[in-house]
Motif scaffolding. Structure first.
Motif, PDB file in Angstrom:
ATOM      1  N   LEU A 208       0.846  -1.186   0.000  1.00  0.00           N
ATOM      2  CA  LEU A 208       0.000   0.000   0.000  1.00  0.00           C
ATOM      3  C   LEU A 208       0.885   1.240   0.000  1.00  0.00           C
ATOM      4  O   LEU A 208       1.839   1.339   0.763  1.00  0.00           O
ATOM      5  N   ASP A 209       0.578   2.201  -0.877  1.00  0.00           N
ATOM      6  CA  ASP A 209       1.359   3.434  -0.945  1.00  0.00           C
ATOM      7  C   ASP A 209       0.602   4.575  -0.276  1.00  0.00           C
ATOM      8  O   ASP A 209      -0.619   4.533  -0.115  1.00  0.00           O
ATOM      9  N   VAL A 210       1.339   5.600   0.090  1.00  0.00           N
ATOM     10  CA  VAL A 210       0.761   6.718   0.829  1.00  0.00           C
ATOM     11  C   VAL A 210      -0.312   7.460   0.026  1.00  0.00           C
ATOM     12  O   VAL A 210      -1.380   7.768   0.569  1.00  0.00           O
ATOM     13  N   PRO A 211      -0.104   7.770  -1.273  1.00  0.00           N
ATOM     14  CA  PRO A 211      -1.166   8.477  -2.007  1.00  0.00           C
ATOM     15  C   PRO A 211      -2.488   7.715  -2.047  1.00  0.00           C
ATOM     16  O   PRO A 211      -3.556   8.322  -1.907  1.00  0.00           O
ATOM     17  N   GLY A 235       5.557  -0.913   8.302  1.00  0.00           N
ATOM     18  CA  GLY A 235       4.864  -0.139   7.285  1.00  0.00           C
ATOM     19  C   GLY A 235       5.583   1.093   6.798  1.00  0.00           C
ATOM     20  O   GLY A 235       5.208   1.668   5.785  1.00  0.00           O
ATOM     21  N   GLY A 236       6.636   1.536   7.507  1.00  0.00           N
ATOM     22  CA  GLY A 236       7.365   2.718   7.072  1.00  0.00           C
ATOM     23  C   GLY A 236       6.477   3.944   6.994  1.00  0.00           C
ATOM     24  O   GLY A 236       5.682   4.222   7.896  1.00  0.00           O
ATOM     25  N   PRO A 237       6.566   4.696   5.878  1.00  0.00           N
ATOM     26  CA  PRO A 237       5.751   5.914   5.736  1.00  0.00           C
ATOM     27  C   PRO A 237       4.250   5.655   5.785  1.00  0.00           C
ATOM     28  O   PRO A 237       3.492   6.493   6.268  1.00  0.00           O
ATOM     29  N   VAL A 238       3.802   4.499   5.280  1.00  0.00           N
ATOM     30  CA  VAL A 238       2.374   4.194   5.296  1.00  0.00           C
ATOM     31  C   VAL A 238       1.876   4.028   6.728  1.00  0.00           C
ATOM     32  O   VAL A 238       0.810   4.520   7.095  1.00  0.00           O
ATOM     33  N   LEU A 239       2.659   3.340   7.553  1.00  0.00           N
ATOM     34  CA  LEU A 239       2.279   3.167   8.956  1.00  0.00           C
ATOM     35  C   LEU A 239       2.182   4.517   9.653  1.00  0.00           C
ATOM     36  O   LEU A 239       1.217   4.786  10.380  1.00  0.00           O
ATOM     37  N   ALA A 240       3.164   5.382   9.440  1.00  0.00           N
ATOM     38  CA  ALA A 240       3.142   6.700  10.073  1.00  0.00           C
ATOM     39  C   ALA A 240       1.949   7.519   9.600  1.00  0.00           C
ATOM     40  O   ALA A 240       1.279   8.184  10.394  1.00  0.00           O
TER      41      ALA A 240
END
Length: 336
Positions: A208-211, A235-240
């Protein structure tokens, strides 16, 4: 009144009215701008034709949400009128008909967003996915609920709930689309039973990507009383991104030295404020030790549940009958 259409153009009316009829919403066509003021604030959605946009601006109606300017190939000057009206968009018909239909489909939906509860495992195998499913199952017995699978490498939440064979849209299809998605369209499009829908992955998995998360989550929240996010630990940026959008974040961990150590690192990375709470699973350490090591307040303890694996294998999900999960789900959502 559901939709107020202010226009003297037969072409605009003949384009918009059938779209309203197609989605089953009431529309009032008002060809005289001055007569529209009495309905301006009461309509769920206001559509102003480009032919009368300047006239409506001159009437100085009160600012409100849900105003859009519509027209057939509207000119550049219409955008100035749209700004003066505080309109959210200028729709060029019939090219923007699909966009308008999605917007019309949301007429009458909830005026305030639903609640978002995120669940993440502080350590691997903590049982966060099981708890997320239990929360969603419990609340679905009372109101519309969406369970969102944010971990493309997980087992698939539809499988845990016995919904893997149900038709419906999955993450892959949503990631490949663009533009506005209506809350009702999403609610009715995902696999589900009664008041419980599941947004998960098919066999063609991708991360899953942030956008995509930013585009879909507000729609999900707008169409459901509760949205439960099963969050990935890595999750990296998605988790945040998703954790920041949660009203409540539940961090699940066993009361063991490795589990609490891993949880403390996760909590430090997230940098959460007072909206995060600790859900403790069985282990050798005390509740006080868990709070001290993680820095989170303890909001629930969940013991082992007999027959859990058999319940999932039978397609019933983890919340079959009474037990620790049912009590935890009830108490956690009551406190949220």
């Amino acid at each position: 009144m559901a939709v107020l259409l202010v226009t003297g153009s037969p072409s605009v009316a003949d384009t918009v009215v059938p779209l309203c009829a197609a989605v089953g919403v009431e529309v009032e066509v008002c060809p005289e701008p001055a007569l529209s003021l009495s309905h301006w604030t009461g309509a769920d959605l206001v559509l102003v034709g480009d032919d009368v946009a300047d006239l409506v601006v001159a009437l100085a109606p009160p600012r409100r949400q849900g105003v859009h300017v519509v027209g057939l190939s509207p000119g550049d000057e219409v955008f100035r009128a749209a700004v003066a009206l505080g309109a959210a968009s200028v729709l060029d018909l019939p090219g923007a008909s699909d966009w308008l239909v999605d917007m019309l489909a949301d007429v009458g939906e909830r005026s305030s967003p639903g609640r978002v509860v995120g669940v993440v495992g502080g350590a691997g195998g903590a049982g966060s996915t099981t708890l997320a499913c239990a929360l969603a199952q419990w609340h679905a017995g009372r109101a519309s609920t969406l369970l969102v699978d944010c971990d493309a490498l997980g087992p698939g939440l539809d499988r845990l709930l016995g919904m893997e064979d149900l038709p419906g849209v999955r993450w892959e299809a949503l990631a490949e689309t663009s533009g506005r998605l209506g809350a009702r369209a999403l609610r009715e499009g995902v696999p589900g039973r009664e008041h419980l829908g599941v947004l998960t992955w098919s066999g063609l998995r991708r991360r899953l990507d942030v956008p995509t998360a930013r585009r879909i989550l507000p729609t999900a929240v707008g169409g459901h009383d509760l949205v439960v996010l099963d969050l990935p630990r890595q999750g990296g940026p998605v988790l945040a991104e998703l954790a920041d959008r949660c009203d409540d974040l539940l961090v699940v961990t066993p009361a063991t030295v490795p589990g609490l150590a891993a949880t403390a690192r996760l909590v430090a990375d997230l940098g959460r404020d007072g909206r995060a709470g600790l859900v403790l699973r069985p282990g050798g350490l005390s509740d006080a030790d868990a709070e001290r090591v993680t820095g989170l307040p303890l909001v629930a303890t969940v013991g082992d549940q007999r027959g859990l694996a058999a319940s999932v294998d039978r397609g019933l999900g983890p919340l079959a009958g009474r037990g620790p999960l049912a009590r935890a789900a009830r108490d956690l959502l009551a406190a949220a």
